[in-house]
Design an enzyme around this catalytic site. Structure first.
Site, short mmCIF file in Angstrom:
data_model
loop_
_atom_site.label_atom_id
_atom_site.label_comp_id
_atom_site.label_asym_id
_atom_site.label_seq_id
_atom_site.Cartn_x
_atom_site.Cartn_y
_atom_site.Cartn_z
N LEU A 227 -28.33 -12.75 -29.52
CA LEU A 227 -28.94 -12.16 -28.32
C LEU A 227 -27.84 -11.45 -27.55
O LEU A 227 -26.75 -11.99 -27.37
CB LEU A 227 -29.56 -13.27 -27.45
CG LEU A 227 -30.01 -12.87 -26.05
CD1 LEU A 227 -31.23 -11.95 -26.11
CD2 LEU A 227 -30.35 -14.10 -25.21
N ASP B 167 -35.67 -11.07 -8.33
CA ASP B 167 -35.73 -10.94 -6.87
C ASP B 167 -36.57 -12.06 -6.25
O ASP B 167 -37.49 -12.59 -6.87
CB ASP B 167 -36.33 -9.57 -6.52
CG ASP B 167 -36.06 -9.19 -5.07
OD1 ASP B 167 -35.14 -9.77 -4.46
OD2 ASP B 167 -36.78 -8.31 -4.55
N HIS C 2 -30.38 -18.70 -4.65
CA HIS C 2 -29.59 -18.09 -5.73
C HIS C 2 -29.20 -19.14 -6.77
O HIS C 2 -29.23 -18.88 -7.96
CB HIS C 2 -28.33 -17.43 -5.16
CG HIS C 2 -28.61 -16.32 -4.18
ND1 HIS C 2 -29.55 -15.34 -4.42
CD2 HIS C 2 -28.09 -16.03 -2.96
CE1 HIS C 2 -29.59 -14.51 -3.40
NE2 HIS C 2 -28.71 -14.90 -2.49
C1 IPE Z 1 -32.37 -5.81 -6.29
O1 IPE Z 1 -32.82 -6.69 -5.34
C2 IPE Z 1 -31.05 -6.21 -6.82
C3 IPE Z 1 -30.98 -7.51 -7.50
C4 IPE Z 1 -31.95 -8.34 -7.78
C5 IPE Z 1 -29.67 -7.89 -7.88
P1 IPE Z 1 -32.71 -6.42 -3.77
O2 IPE Z 1 -33.39 -7.54 -3.11
O3 IPE Z 1 -31.30 -6.15 -3.40
O4 IPE Z 1 -33.54 -5.05 -3.62
P2 IPE Z 1 -34.17 -4.37 -2.33
O5 IPE Z 1 -33.05 -4.22 -1.34
O6 IPE Z 1 -35.25 -5.27 -1.82
O7 IPE Z 1 -34.71 -3.06 -2.83
C1 IPE Z 2 -32.35 -11.52 -5.50
O1 IPE Z 2 -32.90 -12.29 -4.48
C2 IPE Z 2 -30.91 -11.85 -5.76
C3 IPE Z 2 -29.95 -10.83 -5.33
C4 IPE Z 2 -30.23 -9.66 -4.85
C5 IPE Z 2 -28.56 -11.15 -5.47
P1 IPE Z 2 -32.78 -11.83 -2.97
O2 IPE Z 2 -31.56 -12.44 -2.38
O3 IPE Z 2 -32.89 -10.37 -2.86
O4 IPE Z 2 -34.07 -12.54 -2.37
P2 IPE Z 2 -35.03 -11.93 -1.26
O5 IPE Z 2 -35.53 -10.61 -1.77
O6 IPE Z 2 -34.25 -11.80 0.00
O7 IPE Z 2 -36.12 -12.96 -1.16
MG MG Z 3 -34.47 -9.09 -2.62
#
Ligand code: IPE
Ligand code: IPE
Ligand code: MG
Length: 258
Positions: free
Chosen positions: A139, A28, A45
């Site tokens: 793995l 995240d 990403h």
């Molecule tokens: C969780 O991250 C899902 C992934 C990393 C794929 P999110 O960024 O979507 O989670 P919330 O919405 O902050 O809980």
């Molecule tokens: C996690 O990073 C990746 C996915 C959920 C696909 P985010 O896109 O949630 O990044 P933030 O949380 O907005 O910084």
């Molecule tokens: Mg996020």
């Protein structure tokens, strides 16, 4: 010792393995990483894919056998349409680029989640990658895409209900052990270490069932900055923990010296 514990839990109590067998990660913070640089979210990403490469390499070096990554949750469809589209395209590109290398390194690749929802051509690419690497055993790399822990448990419950309806199983015989074989990660030991980057301290509907006794590690580091040394810090934190699985500290100590 209590023989109701799964084997993986016995192993930890007896031997005190300091390297986790299975690491599960919520990657995240990509969006915030990009925003801080005045870049579009997708740039975060993209950078995140590089960190996946590092992580896979470190797992290979350290003998970690299972790595499960949350790439796209069933709730992520709520994001702007363009971000969703770009994320799925990025998944496709990463697959095309990396699969041969994964196979060469004897890595088994799998996706868990409702993959039909990802649409063609991604489904085709996933199935091809899975069958190419199916016999690999160094793995086990599992990517959770269009995945939700509740979806997984509900699907398993449905399979059990169908068996009950066919008269193969009595509802009163249902136990955690009879549900487990219907979960997506069946056959994979439960995660020993869970890592969430990006500062949030929540599970966000990841592996709800399997995280029951997992050691949790949260770090404010954003996923695109989660370099090797950050992973090593998480592994060091794990190595310093005592897992008790409901026992007392004295019992764990005794098992260690048995
Ligand atoms: C969780 O991250 C899902 C992934 C990393 C794929 P999110 O960024 O979507 O989670 P919330 O919405 O902050 O809980
Ligand atoms: C996690 O990073 C990746 C996915 C959920 C696909 P985010 O896109 O949630 O990044 P933030 O949380 O907005 O910084
Ligand atoms: Mg996020």
């Amino acid at each position: 010792m209590n023989n109701r514990l799964p084997d993986s839990q016995h192993a930890r109590l007896d031997g005190g393995a300091s390297v986790p067998q299975h690491v599960a990660v919520i990657m995240d913070g990509n969006g915030r990483w990009a925003k801080a640089r005045g870049l579009p979210r997708i740039a975060g990403h993209r950078k995140g894919v590089e960190r996946v490469r590092d992580l896979v390499a470190v797992c290979g070096e350290r003998g970690i056998r299972y790595l499960t990554l949350f790439a796209f949750s069933s709730e992520n469809w709520r994001r702007p349409e363009q971000e969703v589209r770009l994320l799925l395209e990025l998944f496709m590109t990463a697959l095309e680029r990396e699969v041969k290398k994964l196979h060469k390194n004897a890595i088994r690749f799998r996706v868990i989640g409702d993959i039909e929802g990802l649409g063609e051509p991604l489904v085709g690419a996933i199935l091809a990658a899975q069958s190419l690497t199916a016999m690999n055993d160094k793995l086990h790399l599992t990517v959770a895409a269009n995945y939700g822990g509740r979806w997984d448990i509900a699907r398993a419950a449905r399979a059990l209900a169908e068996r009950c309806a066919r008269g193969e199983l009595a509802a009163s015989d249902i136990t955690p052990a009879s549900l487990e074989p219907y979960l997506s990660l069946h056959g994979v030991p439960e995660p020993d270490l869970f890592i969430r980057t990006g500062g949030e301290q929540r599970i966000s509907n990841f592996l709800l069932w399997q995280l029951a006794y997992t050691e949790l590690y949260f770090t404010p580091v954003l996923w695109p900055d989660f370099e090797r040394k950050e992973f090593v810090l998480a592994l060091e934190s794990y190595a310093g923990r005592e897992r008790r699985f409901g026992h007392t500290g004295e019992q764990v100590e005794a098992a260690r010296h048995a």
